[in-house]
Design a protein around this motif. Structure first.
Motif, short mmCIF file in Angstrom:
data_model
loop_
_atom_site.label_atom_id
_atom_site.label_comp_id
_atom_site.label_asym_id
_atom_site.label_seq_id
_atom_site.Cartn_x
_atom_site.Cartn_y
_atom_site.Cartn_z
N MET A 1 25.06 36.44 40.68
CA MET A 1 25.41 37.33 41.76
C MET A 1 26.23 38.49 41.21
SD MET A 1 27.28 36.33 45.30
CE MET A 1 29.00 36.70 45.18
N GLU A 2 25.84 39.68 41.57
CA GLU A 2 26.57 40.86 41.09
C GLU A 2 27.72 41.18 42.02
OE1 GLU A 2 24.98 44.72 39.80
OE2 GLU A 2 23.19 43.52 39.37
N HIS A 3 28.84 41.52 41.42
CA HIS A 3 30.02 41.92 42.18
C HIS A 3 30.16 43.43 42.09
CE1 HIS A 3 31.19 37.80 42.65
NE2 HIS A 3 31.26 37.62 41.36
N PRO A 4 30.42 44.08 43.23
CA PRO A 4 30.67 45.52 43.13
C PRO A 4 31.95 45.79 42.34
CG PRO A 4 30.85 44.75 45.42
CD PRO A 4 30.51 43.57 44.57
N ASP A 5 31.95 46.90 41.65
CA ASP A 5 33.14 47.28 40.90
C ASP A 5 34.10 48.00 41.84
OD1 ASP A 5 32.26 46.27 38.48
OD2 ASP A 5 31.22 48.13 37.97
N HIS A 6 35.32 47.51 41.89
CA HIS A 6 36.36 48.16 42.67
C HIS A 6 37.35 48.81 41.70
CE1 HIS A 6 35.25 46.54 46.57
NE2 HIS A 6 35.09 45.37 46.01
N ASP A 61 36.30 33.70 44.07
CA ASP A 61 35.66 34.55 43.07
C ASP A 61 34.98 35.72 43.77
OD1 ASP A 61 35.13 35.33 40.47
OD2 ASP A 61 33.21 34.29 40.42
N ALA A 62 35.72 36.29 44.71
CA ALA A 62 35.22 37.39 45.53
C ALA A 62 34.94 38.62 44.68
CB ALA A 62 36.26 37.72 46.61
N ASP A 63 34.35 39.62 45.32
CA ASP A 63 34.04 40.84 44.58
C ASP A 63 35.30 41.54 44.10
OD1 ASP A 63 34.60 41.50 47.25
OD2 ASP A 63 33.36 43.30 47.18
N TRP A 64 36.45 41.11 44.58
CA TRP A 64 37.73 41.66 44.13
C TRP A 64 38.28 40.93 42.90
CZ3 TRP A 64 39.48 46.10 45.96
CH2 TRP A 64 39.04 46.53 47.21
N GLU A 66 37.60 40.47 39.73
CA GLU A 66 37.78 41.13 38.43
C GLU A 66 38.96 42.09 38.44
OE1 GLU A 66 35.28 43.99 35.41
OE2 GLU A 66 34.17 42.58 36.66
#
Length: 78
Positions: A1-6, A61-64, A66
């Motif tokens: 699953m890809e996470h958006p970069d914030h 391990d949300a998109d936040w 990283e």
């Protein structure tokens, strides 16, 4: 699953903090270093809502996740 970069600044906005580069720098200088034995969400610099957001971002391990890891590393530096 890809996470958006914030961007780092967007995390500060999400936490309700000033997000311009100088404000971020001052925040990190004021609150670092957090002792290794203290989990990031348990650091005294967060209010209850901020701490809960950080806990959820880490646990789910949300998109936040990283950028939260980047914040954690930044607050561990002296």
């Amino acid at each position: 699953m890809e996470h958006p970069d914030h961007p780092f600044s967007e995390l500060f906005e999400q936490l309700g903090l000033a997000s311009d580069p100088e404000s971020i720098k001052r925040f990190l200088e004021r609150h670092a270093p957090i002792p290794e034995e203290v989990e990031l969400p348990d650091a005294p610099c967060w209010n209850e809502g901020q701490a809960e957001f950080l806990r959820e971002a880490i646990a789910e391990d949300a998109d936040w996740a990283e950028v939260v890891d980047h914040l954690d590393a930044s607050l561990r530096k002296a």
